[in-house]
Structures are given as C-alpha cells and as structure tokens.
Write an enzyme that holds these catalytic residues in place. Structure first.
Site: not given
Ligand code: EPU
Length: 361
Positions: A181, A256, A352
């Site tokens: 990012r 995010s 972010e």
């Molecule tokens: N999780 C929780 N609670 C929640 C959601 C997630 O505990 O409410 C935990 C779960 O264990 C999950 C982990 O967090 O395994 C990661 O969650 P997820 O795979 O949904 O992805 P993220 O890391 O929360 C990132 C990006 C998103 C992107 C998703 C999918 C960043 C800051 N965000 O989110 O990007 O869509 O991965 O690849 O890296 C954005 O940048 O606007 C965005 C939506």
C-alpha cells in the site's frame, strides 16, 4: 512556487476549456459521502488543459488537492483551495508480443471498468483486483492489492506531470518504489506529481492465475470449476467482496481504513500464547504481517455505531458513514480504535486512508 508556463496574460480559451466551480459540495466526490465544501473545483478532462490549470493555480496562490475517484480520502473540514479532479479518459493498446499486451489507460478511467475491459479481452494480471473502488490514476499511488495480487505485478510504467516544472516524466516500476500500500507517490512524490496515465503489461495467453488466497480455490471447487479462466476467478472474488465489503454507493466508506500492521516475531509469539488463532504471515522484512481487522474485531469494535459513524458489521477494517457523519466523527472513531488496539495488544494501527483538511477544525 509553481512553474508558470508562458501564456498570454489573458487567454480566453482558458475560460472556455476549463470550468471552475465555486463553493461546491464534495459529498458526491468522496466515497465516504462526507458533506464538506471546496472553495473551487475543476474537472481536468484533457492534458491540453494542464498549462491553463497550472497558470490558474500560480495566479490564485491557493492550495490545491488532486482528487481521483475519492475512494481513499477522508475530508475533515471545508477545503479552502481548488480540488482538481483528474478525469482524463482513454484506453489504448500501445504494444503487443505473442504473450503480452501493453495497455495504457488514462488516469480518470474507472478502475472496475478497466478491469472489466481487460476481462472481456482475455487480458490477465488484474482479475483479482476486481471491485476495488477508485480510478486507474491512483491505483499505483497505494499499489492497490487484494486476494494475493498487487498492481505492481502487472504494472509497466506511468506518465506523471511534475507540477513544479510542468514536465511530463515517465516512471518505471523501480522508480515507483512500490511497497505494501505504498509508493514514491504516497511519500516523497506526494503533491508534487499528477499521474496522467498508467501502462500495464498483461498476459494474452498462459495466464498465471492466483487462486491461493483465502477461500478462492474452495469457492471455485464449490461451483464445479476445475480449470478456471480469468472470469471465473474475478467472479468468485466479486461474490466474496460483495458478501463482506459494503458498496460505497449504498453505505459511505473508503475500504480498509487501516493498513495491516507488521509486528516483530517476538511480539507475535507473545500474542499467540494468549490468542492461538491470531492470523500472521511472515513478511520479507523478517517481521510478521498480522490482520488489522482481527485486532479491531477482538477489541470489540466490529459492528460498533456511534451516531452516523461506525465499524462495518461484516469487515472490521472498514469504517462507515451511515449518512450524516462528519469527517471528524470518523476520524475520532478511528483514533479511539487505534488507542484501544494499542492498549490491548500494544499494536500501532496506521491509517491507509488520506485525511484532508484541518484536524478538528
Ligand atoms: N478478520 C477478522 N475480523 C474481520 C475481518 C477479518 O478477524 O472482521 C481477520 C480474519 O482472520 C482474516 C484476516 O483478518 O483471515 C484477514 O482478513 P481479509 O482476508 O478479509 O483481508 P484484510 O487483511 O482485512 C486486505 C486488504 C483489503 C482486501 C483484502 C482481500 C489491506 C489493508 N486490506 O484486507 O483491501 O480487499 O485484504 O485481499 O491490506 C482496501 O484496501 O480498501 C481493501 C478492502
């Protein structure tokens, strides 16, 4: 001071080619739907308008802010200067080999429309980045990423205007200094360059699909797809995203709000002893990349609502505006979350989203 491109002192063409709106609400220009005003706003629809715009900025001596899709910004006060909406359109094939096409898209092209066009033409490399709000021009700024893919993987070069000199410069991937990012344009290059167009190197055949992230492969299996194509992967990701990320057209948000934090292995081990389920992945830096959403969720914020600001009930990393929240409402909620995650886990959450305006004005 901005460089002044030599122009006649009074150029009537300027007044015909560029419309400058005054005292305009920014509500429809940011996906959070924050209702602040800007003293001026203009839509830049052609590179030809640039000299006039630079001249206007120089003469007015007002601050300016470059805005694209408005999908990663939180306005916390009225803006006293000019908002420049970078809105140039156009997509063209600039080169091709047996295996690849080189596609140049102008900065104002909507990202999802671009992804869709690539899918229709069977060009691979950005299919996992479907449904990310925003425009092509800002995609390299924060090296947008999702489901195991980042824009840097298919980026070839970009053209950007250096605002100080009026010079158009070309940046290759290395010069963009992409990180998680992150890029040169989010750091040293911030407010110094306007990205005009981005060129991608996309596969025409032998696509290298990335289906390893999360539940993509399980979902493909579930629907009986054994040899997925670009559309299959994109469609699975579309339904995963739709199931947990709010559509900004229905509920104000900027995706995010925080980045996923990096913590040391020692810190991670301490947390694992108390929370064995904590997600964590080794990072190239030797640290552990953890999930901001997990910390926010575990600290009890998921689904929290205070007036019109809140934390989304399906994805704790997304802050939402239920209607009339101000930028400061969202910002102060984000600070409460940062404080509570720090106190509970000793983890710093970094924003972010870009905050624009006077803090707590
Ligand atoms: N999780 C929780 N609670 C929640 C959601 C997630 O505990 O409410 C935990 C779960 O264990 C999950 C982990 O967090 O395994 C990661 O969650 P997820 O795979 O949904 O992805 P993220 O890391 O929360 C990132 C990006 C998103 C992107 C998703 C999918 C960043 C800051 N965000 O989110 O990007 O869509 O991965 O690849 O890296 C954005 O940048 O606007 C965005 C939506």
């Amino acid at each position: 001071m901005l460089f002044v491109i030599p122009l006649p002192a009074y150029n009537p063409a300027f007044f015909y080619t560029m419309e400058i709106l005054r005292n305009i609400s920014l509500k429809k220009y940011n996906t959070f739907g924050i209702d602040v005003k800007s003293a001026y706003l203009t839509e830049l629809s052609s590179e030809k308008e640039l000299p006039y715009l630079l001249n206007w900025i120089e003469k007015s001596n007002l601050p300016y802010y470059l805005l694209s899709g408005g999908s990663n910004v939180l306005f916390v006060s009225d803006y006293p200067g000019i908002i420049i909406r970078v809105n140039m359109k156009g997509i063209q094939k600039v080169d091709e080999t047996d295996d690849h096409v080189f596609i140049q898209a102008m900065a104002g092209e909507n990202w999802e429309d671009f992804v869709d066009l690539c899918l229709k033409n069977n060009w691979g490399g950005i299919e996992n980045l479907t449904l990310i709000p925003g425009n092509v021009g800002t995609s390299p700024m924060q090296n947008i990423g999702a489901y195991g893919m980042e824009i840097k993987d298919s980026f070839h070069h970009l053209k950007a205007l250096e605002l100080k000199t009026g010079e158009i410069k070309t940046f290759n991937s290395e010069q963009c200094r992409f990180g998680y990012r992150e890029s040169f344009f989010k750091n040293e290059g911030r407010d110094k360059y306007m990205i005009l167009s981005v060129c991608f190197r996309l596969s025409r055949r032998n696509h290298v699909l990335n289906t390893t992230y999360g539940i993509i492969s399980q979902e493909l299996e579930k629907i009986g797809v054994k040899q997925p194509g670009l559309y299959d992967v994109a469609n699975v990701i579309r339904s995963i995203r739709r199931s947990k990320l709010p559509d900004p057209a229905e509920l104000g948000n900027a995706g995010s709000f925080f980045k996923n934090p990096l913590i040391t292995q020692g810190h991670f081990n301490t947390l694992v002893s108390e929370y064995p389920e904590i997600p964590g992945f080794p990072d190239v830096s030797g640290n552990i990349k953890t999930a901001a959403a997990w910390f926010i969720d575990k600290a009890g914020w998921k689904g929290y609502r205070d007036g019109d600001s809140g934390v989304h009930k399906m994805q704790a990393l997304v802050l939402v505006n239920y209607g009339k929240a101000s930028g400061n409402d969202i910002l102060s909620l984000s600070e409460k979350i940062q404080k509570s995650v720090k106190e509970k886990f000793d983890v710093n959450l970094e924003r972010e989203v870009n905050v624009v305006g006077d803090f707590y004005s």
